[in-house]
Write a protein that holds these residues in place. Structure first.
Motif, mmCIF file in Angstrom:
data_model
loop_
_atom_site.group_PDB
_atom_site.id
_atom_site.type_symbol
_atom_site.label_atom_id
_atom_site.label_comp_id
_atom_site.label_asym_id
_atom_site.label_seq_id
_atom_site.Cartn_x
_atom_site.Cartn_y
_atom_site.Cartn_z
ATOM 1 N N MET A 65 0.850 -1.190 0.000
ATOM 2 C CA MET A 65 0.000 0.000 0.000
ATOM 3 C C MET A 65 0.884 1.237 0.000
ATOM 4 O O MET A 65 1.854 1.305 0.741
ATOM 5 C CB MET A 65 -0.851 -0.025 1.268
ATOM 6 C CG MET A 65 -1.756 1.157 1.433
ATOM 7 S SD MET A 65 -3.260 0.962 0.496
ATOM 8 C CE MET A 65 -4.265 0.124 1.702
ATOM 9 N N ARG A 67 0.511 4.957 1.038
ATOM 10 C CA ARG A 67 -0.451 5.830 1.701
ATOM 11 C C ARG A 67 -0.180 7.277 1.362
ATOM 12 O O ARG A 67 0.929 7.652 1.027
ATOM 13 C CB ARG A 67 -0.422 5.631 3.210
ATOM 14 C CG ARG A 67 -0.734 4.212 3.606
ATOM 15 C CD ARG A 67 -1.520 4.118 4.899
ATOM 16 N NE ARG A 67 -1.871 2.728 5.142
ATOM 17 C CZ ARG A 67 -3.072 2.232 4.880
ATOM 18 N NH1 ARG A 67 -4.030 3.002 4.396
ATOM 19 N NH2 ARG A 67 -3.333 0.960 5.097
ATOM 20 N N SER A 71 -4.569 7.126 -1.306
ATOM 21 C CA SER A 71 -3.861 5.863 -1.114
ATOM 22 C C SER A 71 -3.983 4.990 -2.354
ATOM 23 O O SER A 71 -4.966 5.054 -3.075
ATOM 24 C CB SER A 71 -4.445 5.115 0.072
ATOM 25 O OG SER A 71 -4.243 5.857 1.230
ATOM 26 N N PHE A 73 -3.106 0.905 -3.716
ATOM 27 C CA PHE A 73 -2.675 -0.428 -3.364
ATOM 28 C C PHE A 73 -2.241 -1.150 -4.633
ATOM 29 O O PHE A 73 -2.931 -1.095 -5.645
ATOM 30 C CB PHE A 73 -3.828 -1.169 -2.680
ATOM 31 C CG PHE A 73 -3.549 -2.623 -2.437
ATOM 32 C CD1 PHE A 73 -2.632 -3.023 -1.477
ATOM 33 C CD2 PHE A 73 -4.196 -3.597 -3.194
ATOM 34 C CE1 PHE A 73 -2.373 -4.371 -1.262
ATOM 35 C CE2 PHE A 73 -3.941 -4.944 -2.981
ATOM 36 C CZ PHE A 73 -3.028 -5.339 -2.014
ATOM 37 N N ALA A 92 -8.944 0.657 -1.932
ATOM 38 C CA ALA A 92 -7.596 0.148 -1.680
ATOM 39 C C ALA A 92 -7.537 -0.716 -0.417
ATOM 40 O O ALA A 92 -6.939 -1.794 -0.404
ATOM 41 C CB ALA A 92 -6.610 1.310 -1.578
ATOM 42 N N ASN A 93 -8.225 -0.257 0.628
ATOM 43 C CA ASN A 93 -8.192 -1.013 1.888
ATOM 44 C C ASN A 93 -8.824 -2.392 1.743
ATOM 45 O O ASN A 93 -8.310 -3.391 2.222
ATOM 46 C CB ASN A 93 -8.918 -0.247 2.985
ATOM 47 C CG ASN A 93 -8.100 0.954 3.413
ATOM 48 O OD1 ASN A 93 -6.862 0.901 3.409
ATOM 49 N ND2 ASN A 93 -8.780 2.041 3.736
ATOM 50 N N HIS A 94 -9.954 -2.395 1.044
ATOM 51 C CA HIS A 94 -10.652 -3.654 0.822
ATOM 52 C C HIS A 94 -9.748 -4.654 0.106
ATOM 53 O O HIS A 94 -9.603 -5.798 0.513
ATOM 54 C CB HIS A 94 -11.923 -3.383 -0.001
ATOM 55 C CG HIS A 94 -12.558 -4.621 -0.539
ATOM 56 N ND1 HIS A 94 -13.377 -5.415 0.226
ATOM 57 C CD2 HIS A 94 -12.480 -5.205 -1.757
ATOM 58 C CE1 HIS A 94 -13.786 -6.436 -0.510
ATOM 59 N NE2 HIS A 94 -13.259 -6.340 -1.721
ATOM 60 N N ALA A 96 -6.499 -4.618 -0.161
ATOM 61 C CA ALA A 96 -5.318 -4.960 0.637
ATOM 62 C C ALA A 96 -5.638 -6.128 1.575
ATOM 63 O O ALA A 96 -4.805 -6.985 1.839
ATOM 64 C CB ALA A 96 -4.856 -3.748 1.429
ATOM 65 N N LYS A 97 -6.876 -6.156 2.049
ATOM 66 C CA LYS A 97 -7.264 -7.239 2.954
ATOM 67 C C LYS A 97 -7.401 -8.566 2.217
ATOM 68 O O LYS A 97 -7.126 -9.623 2.753
ATOM 69 C CB LYS A 97 -8.602 -6.882 3.631
ATOM 70 C CG LYS A 97 -8.406 -6.363 5.050
ATOM 71 C CD LYS A 97 -9.730 -6.243 5.774
ATOM 72 C CE LYS A 97 -10.165 -4.786 5.778
ATOM 73 N NZ LYS A 97 -11.562 -4.544 5.576
ATOM 74 N N GLU A 149 -18.559 -2.712 -1.011
ATOM 75 C CA GLU A 149 -18.400 -2.595 0.442
ATOM 76 C C GLU A 149 -19.183 -3.662 1.184
ATOM 77 O O GLU A 149 -18.803 -4.091 2.264
ATOM 78 C CB GLU A 149 -18.847 -1.198 0.910
ATOM 79 C CG GLU A 149 -17.763 -0.167 0.723
ATOM 80 C CD GLU A 149 -18.317 1.243 0.716
ATOM 81 O OE1 GLU A 149 -19.469 1.445 1.166
ATOM 82 O OE2 GLU A 149 -17.584 2.141 0.247
#
Ligand code: ADP
Ligand code: MG
Length: 679
Positions: A65, A67, A71, A73, A92-94, A96-97, A149
């Protein structure tokens, strides 16, 4: 059918689906894949080239990532032949997980070359959980952020559709009668939708889509053909008052242009003729259609028959009324103005005078549709800015008369293919020239970084007596979409300098207030008006010769053309500034727009750009919004469907009476456009 009746959908997902616009199973059925990929054609990463659309399968070798304010990824997919970067700005967070090192994925997308090959926002499918679509053609759905989401991704939708198509009583509304689909050699709508969600081959999906286009276009063509035929049947002769026309012409403060003169002659001939006369007058913004309409009205009213002049907004109705009234007075004829806001007592007397035939003409808005508005002898209906009205509305007004003649006027030139479908029943009259002495409007793109300079320039001009419209796309503050609103910009401009006075007009304002502000603007006590598109239709203030359009990318080209047409009505050089971010993807079409003032050219550009479904006014009229049919790709389908309509109306298929009735009910009662309650 309600979404909660579907197995495996909890309230949370139902809520997310609703939020994404799917309220019923039918909504979901119409959410067809935006693409299909042939799983048997997997590309090796080593063979990837820029711009190619590829399907890759591999495992995630590494990921990271970056930031910052935005951000990003990046995950590297490895298939043994090489590595491909998969880049995510959104979600991006989703990702990354989920894209953990070692997990296996299928990635679909377009390769681009940005410091090495990469795919931005690929479609992804986790390979371990893959069950439904082993091999073959895989549909790819558009997935919005809210669905993502709630963890509703491609696979979720594929399973969902498998469930839906298993439902026993699945149906779609407004289906074409079976006899007719069979005659055409087509499958029913639902069957074609199934072919899009679960095609056996790519060709199968394409055929399904073509059939849906035909089924969608046919009812329009049937209605149009029927209207055209019924017009040819009725005849009536009337004396027109040439004297009244001559007299008013002499009283005009200008001489008619050649275009106006020819259009008027054509209209008078049509009004005088033995057949019912229905025409479409196309003339660019500012070409002087109102005067032509007025003279035609005088010809009819002078012969003691009645006219109704229908316009989309109060502003325009008042303006036309003010223009026409003196000429009617001079001819000894009576004209009245009927608006939604007209008071009860006044309204009652207007309506009764129309019904008794004491008033010869009425100008009005939608208020003219109401049931209690009746005429003694209405024989001529004029509709201004016709794209604002649906065909049904136009018919409703015509129904109040005695097979009236009809003149619809449009300042948004209509591309030919469109005219063929929706106005094929109208005689086309085109006015290409503009009154003399008008200087071309200079249109310039201004980068939004130069906003302060723009304000300073407008302030200077304003203090020298030049008035300016400052156009924005929204009335209310838009906290998410980033669109500027009337209030914000008004405040911004007012606080820029105490020396000038800034006003605002928009559609949610009461009419009296709006008229007062426009009058103050015309008189010069207000220098700048921040406005929404309410000013786009017909507002005529010659002293205003500057226009700034904020975020022009939020408007269609035809709409921009209408807006720009508000300036350049006086003697001074007029300017139109499009204030737009340097990086905006709409820049290219805005440059095209800035390069021409020819409305016909702009209409074609707009159609090429966005399809007729998005042409100006389609939201209001609903008449041009097609779900499947594409105005550019499918132009030649129109003639085919018109021919087929003739065949059906001649009953060549030899249907029995009950079937004919069923078919007629289908096409005449179908709501206009795809406004069938499906979103
Ligand atoms: P539109 O075709 O956009 O409806 P209008 O009818 O509002 O245009 O006319 C725009 C302006 O042009 C009006 O101010 C009108 O008085 C003026 N106008 C119309 N015809 C002529 C003409 N032949 N010569 C000069 N000015 C004209
Ligand atoms: Mg007009």
């Amino acid at each position: 059918m309600d979404l909660s009746s579907l197995p495996g959908l909890g309230p949370k997902r139902v809520r997310a689906l609703n939020e994404a616009g799917y309220r019923s199973i039918v909504d979901l059925l119409y959410n067809v894949p935006r693409d299909w990929v042939d799983r048997t054609r997997i590309t090796q990463i080593a063979d990837c080239k820029p711009d190619a659309k590829v399907i890759l399968i591999g495992h995630i070798a590494r990921a990271g990532m970056i930031r910052g304010r935005k951000s990003r990824f990046t995950a590297y997919l490895d298939d043994g032949t090489g590595q491909m970067s998969l880049v995510f700005f959104r979600g991006a967070n989703h990702w990354a997980k989920n894209l953990t090192v070692g997990s296996r994925w299928m990635a679909i997308g377009k390769v681009n070359d940005y410091r090495g090959l990469q795919i931005v926002h690929p479609e992804l499918q986790h390979m371990e959980e893959e069950t439904a679509f082993e091999g073959g053609i895989v549909p790819v759905y558009s997935i919005s952020e809210v669905l993502r989401e709630s963890r509703m991704e491609q696979k979720f939708f594929r399973n969902l559709y498998a469930q839906i198509f298993k439902m026993p009583n699945l149906s779609v509304p407004n289906g074409c009668p079976k006899e007719l689909t069979e005659y055409m050699g087509l499958k029913p709508v639902l069957e074609n939708l199934r072919r899009l969600h679960f095609p056996v081959s790519f060709g199968d999906a394409m055929q399904g889509r073509m059939q849906l286009k035909k089924l969608e276009l046919l009812p329009f063509c049937l209605r149009m053909t029927k209207r055209r035929r019924s017009l040819a049947l009725r005849g009536r002769e009337r004396a027109i008052d040439q004297g009244a026309v001559m007299k008013a012409r002499a009283e005009l403060p200008y001489t008619l242009t050649d275009g106006q003169d020819k259009a008027l002659a054509q209209i008078l001939e049509g009004l005088h003729g033995k057949k019912q006369f229905h025409a479409l007058l196309q003339g660019d913004v500012g070409s002087g259609k109102t005067a032509v309409a007025m003279l035609a009205m005088l010809a009819v009213c002078g012969a003691h028959e009645q006219c109704a002049f229908m316009v989309p907004t109060d502003i325009l109705a008042r303006q036309h009324y003010a223009t026409l009234k003196p000429f009617f007075d001079a001819a000894g004829l009576r004209i009245s103005l009927l608006l939604g806001a007209t008071g009860t007592v006044e309204r009652r007397s207007i309506v009764s005078e129309l019904q008794m035939g004491l008033t010869h003409a009425v100008i009005g808005t939608h208020a003219l549709f109401s049931k209690d508005v009746l005429f003694e002898n209405l024989t001529f209906v004029i509709i201004d800015e016709q794209h604002r009205f649906g065909v049904n509305q136009r018919e409703a007004l015509l129904a109040k008369g005695n097979y009236p003649d009809l003149l619809v006027m449009s300042a948004t030139p209509i591309p030919r293919s469109l005219a063929m479908t929706f106005y094929g029943d109208l005689t086309s009259i085109v006015m290409r020239e503009k009154p003399p002495g008008r200087m071309p409007i200079k249109t310039r793109l201004v980068e939004s970084e130069k906003r302060e300079d723009m304000k300073a320039f407008i302030l200077k001009e304003a203090l020298e007596g030049n008035r300016c419209y400052w156009v924005v796309s929204r009335v209310e503050i838009d906290s998410e979409g980033g669109a500027l609103s009337v209030g914000e910009v008004k405040e911004e401009l007012q606080s820029f300098s105490p020396e000038w006075k800034v006003g605002a007009v928009h559609g949610q304002m009461d009419d009296g207030e709006r008229d007062r502000i426009l009058a103050a603007f015309a008189a010069g006590t207000i220098h700048v008006i921040v406005a929404t598109t309410v000013i786009e239709v017909g507002v005529n203030i010659p002293a205003a010769n500057l226009m700034v359009i904020d975020q022009p990318e939020r408007f269609g080209l035809a709409q921009l053309h209408q807006l720009r047409g508000r300036v350049g009505r006086g003697q001074a050089q007029a300017w139109c500034f499009l204030m737009c971010e340097q990086s905006n993807t709409a820049r290219e079409r805005l440059v095209g727009f800035a390069g021409t003032e020819d409305g016909f050219e702009i209409a074609e550009m707009d159609m090429r750009d966005r399809g007729a479904g998005n042409l100006e006014g389609s939201e209001q009229s609903g008449a041009w919004v097609f779900r499947w049919f594409d105005w550019i790709e499918d132009q030649n389908l129109i003639q085919k469907m018109l021919d087929l309509s003739e065949e059906i109306l001649d009953n060549q298929p030899n249907f029995d009476l009950a079937t004919r009735e069923k078919i007629q009910t289908w096409y005449s009662e179908l709501p206009e456009g795809n406004d069938d309650g499906i979103h």
